[in-house]
Structures are given as structure tokens and as C-alpha cells.
Design a protein around this motif. Structure first.
Motif: not given
Length: 111
Positions: A23-32, A40-43, A70-72, A77-81
């Protein structure tokens, strides 16, 4: 005490992310923040750990895996390897066109 192996640098870069899989899903994000091996991304929408991601901006595409979410307030907030980083995609496209010429069934042509 911070136990990271690499330094992290603050950032504020808009990107597009796509979850990969059934189930592919696209959204905007910000690299923090960023390091040599992670972002570290905020989505807006929650993305479960273990999800494969494609992250795109300008002339760059990054493949990675969500390690935590992690909910904000009003976001997550996503931690991505990071797994793979591809840069210079315009130059790659130009070299492909020069080598093969443009064809109707070109697998690299975006639709």
C-alpha cells in the motif's frame, strides 16, 4: 548522554516521501536533522517502524527504513535509517538518453 556514533546536523528541508510495499502512500515531510546514516523527518501521518521509504528532493532520491515513529503535536517524528542514496539523477537521465536515444518504451521515462 547521546550514544550516537555519528554527529547529527540540524536541517529544514522539504521532501516528498513514499511508503513502499503493498500500500504505497505519498506525503510531504520536513527533514529536521541528518547524519551520514540517518534522517529525522516530521510528517503529518503516522508511518510504522519497519516501513520502507523513498525520500525525494531536488535531484536526489534516498531509500531507507523507518526505525521509530513518535507522536508530536499534529504530526509525527520519524527516525529513518538510510540504505541507498542516489544523486545526480538528471545527469543519469541525460547519459541514458545520449547512450540509448529517446524511445517510446524507455523504462526510465517518467509518466
Amino acid at each position: 548522554m547521546d550514544k550516537r556514533c555519528e554527529p547529527r546536523f540540524a536541517a529544514d528541508q522539504s521532501v516528498a516521501i513514499t511508503t513502499l510495499g503493498e500500500h504505497q502512500f505519498q506525503q510531504a515531510a520536513k527533514v529536521k536533522n541528518a547524519s551520514g546514516s540517518g534522517l529525522g523527518l516530521v510528517v503529518e501521518t503516522e508511518v510504522p517502524p519497519g516501513t520502507a521509504l523513498k525520500i525525494e528532493w531536488e535531484d536526489t532520491m534516498v531509500l531507507g527504513e523507518v526505525m521509530y515513529c513518535r507522536p508530536m503535536e499534529n504530526s509525527h517524528f520519524l527516525g529513518v535509517q538510510l540504505e541507498q542514496v542516489l544523486r545526480g539523477l538528471r545527469e543519469l537521465r541525460q547519459a541514458f538518453d545520449e547512450f540509448y536515444g529517446e524511445t517510446q518504451d524507455d523504462p526510465m521515462k517518467t509518466r
